[in-house]
Motif scaffolding. Structure first.
Motif, PDB file in Angstrom:
ATOM      1  N   TRP A  44       0.839  -1.205   0.000  1.00  0.00           N
ATOM      2  CA  TRP A  44       0.000   0.000   0.000  1.00  0.00           C
ATOM      3  C   TRP A  44       0.867   1.245   0.000  1.00  0.00           C
ATOM      4  O   TRP A  44       0.421   2.325  -0.389  1.00  0.00           O
ATOM      5  N   LYS A  48      -0.062   3.560  -5.723  1.00  0.00           N
ATOM      6  CA  LYS A  48      -1.013   3.278  -6.808  1.00  0.00           C
ATOM      7  C   LYS A  48      -1.580   1.859  -6.723  1.00  0.00           C
ATOM      8  O   LYS A  48      -2.190   1.379  -7.673  1.00  0.00           O
ATOM      9  N   THR A  49      -1.389   1.220  -5.575  1.00  0.00           N
ATOM     10  CA  THR A  49      -1.871  -0.152  -5.414  1.00  0.00           C
ATOM     11  C   THR A  49      -3.378  -0.247  -5.590  1.00  0.00           C
ATOM     12  O   THR A  49      -3.894  -1.244  -6.115  1.00  0.00           O
ATOM     13  N   ALA A  50      -4.096   0.792  -5.167  1.00  0.00           N
ATOM     14  CA  ALA A  50      -5.563   0.782  -5.248  1.00  0.00           C
ATOM     15  C   ALA A  50      -6.061   0.673  -6.698  1.00  0.00           C
ATOM     16  O   ALA A  50      -7.202   0.256  -6.930  1.00  0.00           O
ATOM     17  N   GLN A  51      -5.227   1.034  -7.667  1.00  0.00           N
ATOM     18  CA  GLN A  51      -5.620   0.894  -9.067  1.00  0.00           C
ATOM     19  C   GLN A  51      -5.784  -0.568  -9.463  1.00  0.00           C
ATOM     20  O   GLN A  51      -6.536  -0.885 -10.396  1.00  0.00           O
ATOM     21  N   PHE A  52      -5.096  -1.460  -8.762  1.00  0.00           N
ATOM     22  CA  PHE A  52      -5.135  -2.882  -9.093  1.00  0.00           C
ATOM     23  C   PHE A  52      -5.984  -3.689  -8.102  1.00  0.00           C
ATOM     24  O   PHE A  52      -6.485  -4.755  -8.447  1.00  0.00           O
ATOM     25  N   LEU A  53      -6.131  -3.188  -6.886  1.00  0.00           N
ATOM     26  CA  LEU A  53      -6.953  -3.851  -5.862  1.00  0.00           C
ATOM     27  C   LEU A  53      -8.127  -2.920  -5.557  1.00  0.00           C
ATOM     28  O   LEU A  53      -8.093  -2.136  -4.606  1.00  0.00           O
ATOM     29  N   LYS A  54      -9.168  -3.025  -6.391  1.00  0.00           N
ATOM     30  CA  LYS A  54     -10.186  -1.982  -6.432  1.00  0.00           C
ATOM     31  C   LYS A  54     -11.335  -2.162  -5.452  1.00  0.00           C
ATOM     32  O   LYS A  54     -12.076  -1.221  -5.194  1.00  0.00           O
ATOM     33  N   ASN A  55     -11.531  -3.364  -4.928  1.00  0.00           N
ATOM     34  CA  ASN A  55     -12.649  -3.562  -3.996  1.00  0.00           C
ATOM     35  C   ASN A  55     -12.318  -4.684  -3.017  1.00  0.00           C
ATOM     36  O   ASN A  55     -11.285  -5.359  -3.135  1.00  0.00           O
ATOM     37  N   ILE A  58     -11.792  -8.322  -4.494  1.00  0.00           N
ATOM     38  CA  ILE A  58     -10.497  -8.495  -5.160  1.00  0.00           C
ATOM     39  C   ILE A  58      -9.378  -8.587  -4.123  1.00  0.00           C
ATOM     40  O   ILE A  58      -8.478  -9.429  -4.225  1.00  0.00           O
TER      41      ILE A  58
END
Length: 301
Positions: A44, A48-55, A58
């Protein structure tokens, strides 16, 4: 099958090392939850990790898969099935567009976590060294297979091009190289003329009736332009070495040239309108320079 046999041979990975890793598995299973929590804290931090782990779904699935991969590092059986499993993970990374930088960086945490566990359970030096060697090798082989997915993806894209497309692509790359070298030469020429301008302003200061005040300001302006030209050459050198080109350096050169004009015009009451116009342009360039710098800082983070 042969390529995976060769992979282990190249890393000199032995059956004894596989056995040592298998012996570590029970301990690593106990640490798996601690590992996954630390791993997530680490990734984290990439920003930009949230771009790939969106919810949440996932994330939950990803945590499960990473935990499985971590425990499987110590499975003790490293045949084609195991390496095909690792390769499939790499293919997923390629498909979602995950940068290899993130993969390489994440392995730093994995390596540190495992080695710390080995340090905490030190028994004797010989076993300690053997365990470290085995862990280093299996991690390096994993990273090798994971990144091979990226290399083969790039190769497949190139091979899928027609002969004409490959010719065009190669031609454009060569042309781009020539343009870059031409630009480097042009910048060197600009720096040469900037030196000439500086020397000329020094001459005017001592051998003309330009006046001390105006002469010094003119010399300072020329020096500023020379400094900006040198910065531009430095950025072009970085570009030729494979780094990104800094458009901010061009903006800096333009500001330097305009500031030189302001230094010269500041002594003339007849140039007030031009001074206001040039000042407004410099403010605009300064804002553009700040925006370029802000974007660069955001990209780094």
């Amino acid at each position: 099958m042969q390529e995976y046999i060769d992979l282990k041979a190249h890393y000199r990975f032995t059956e004894e090392e596989a056995r040592l890793l298998k012996q570590l598995q029970p301990r690593m299973e106990v640490l798996a939850d601690e590992f996954i929590d630390g791993f997530y804290d680490y990734i984290w931090g990439f920003g930009k990790t949230a771009q790939f782990l969106k919810n949440k779904d996932i994330i939950a699935n990803h945590r499960k898969k990473i935990k499985e991969w971590f425990v499987n590092l110590f499975c003790g059986k490293y045949e084609m099935t195991y390496f095909m499993y690792i390769y499939s993970i790499g293919e997923i990374h390629v498909r979602i567009g995950l940068p290899t930088h993130y993969v390489n960086s994440a392995f730093t945490f994995v390596r540190t976590f495992i080695l710390q566990s080995i340090e905490d359970n030190f028994e004797n030096k010989k076993l300690h060294v053997s365990e470290i060697k085995a862990v280093e090798k299996i991690l390096d082989m994993n990273l090798d297979v994971l990144t091979s997915s990226y290399r083969e993806e790039e190769l497949s894209k190139f091979l899928s091009l027609s002969k004409f497309e490959k010719t065009i692509l190669s031609g454009l790359k060569n042309f781009n190289s020539y343009i870059n070298f031409f630009l480097a030469g042009a910048l060197a020429l600009v720096a040469f003329f900037a030196i000439g301008l500086f020397v000329y302003d020094i001459y005017l200061l001592f051998f003309s009736d330009i006046g001390i005040e105006k002469g010094i300001l003119t010399v300072l302006g020329s020096l500023l332009v020379l400094w900006a030209a040198i910065e531009l050459i430095h950025e072009e050198i970085n570009h030729l070495q494979g780094k990104g080109f800094a458009i901010g350096a061009f903006i800096m050169l333009a500001m330097a040239a305009l500031i030189r004009k302001i230094l010269i015009y500041s002594l003339s009451s007849e140039k007030s309108d031009e001074l206001l116009t040039i000042g407004a342009v410099i403010v605009g360039l300064a804002i553009a320079y700040w925006l370029v710098g802000a974007k660069k800082r955001t990209t780094i983070v």
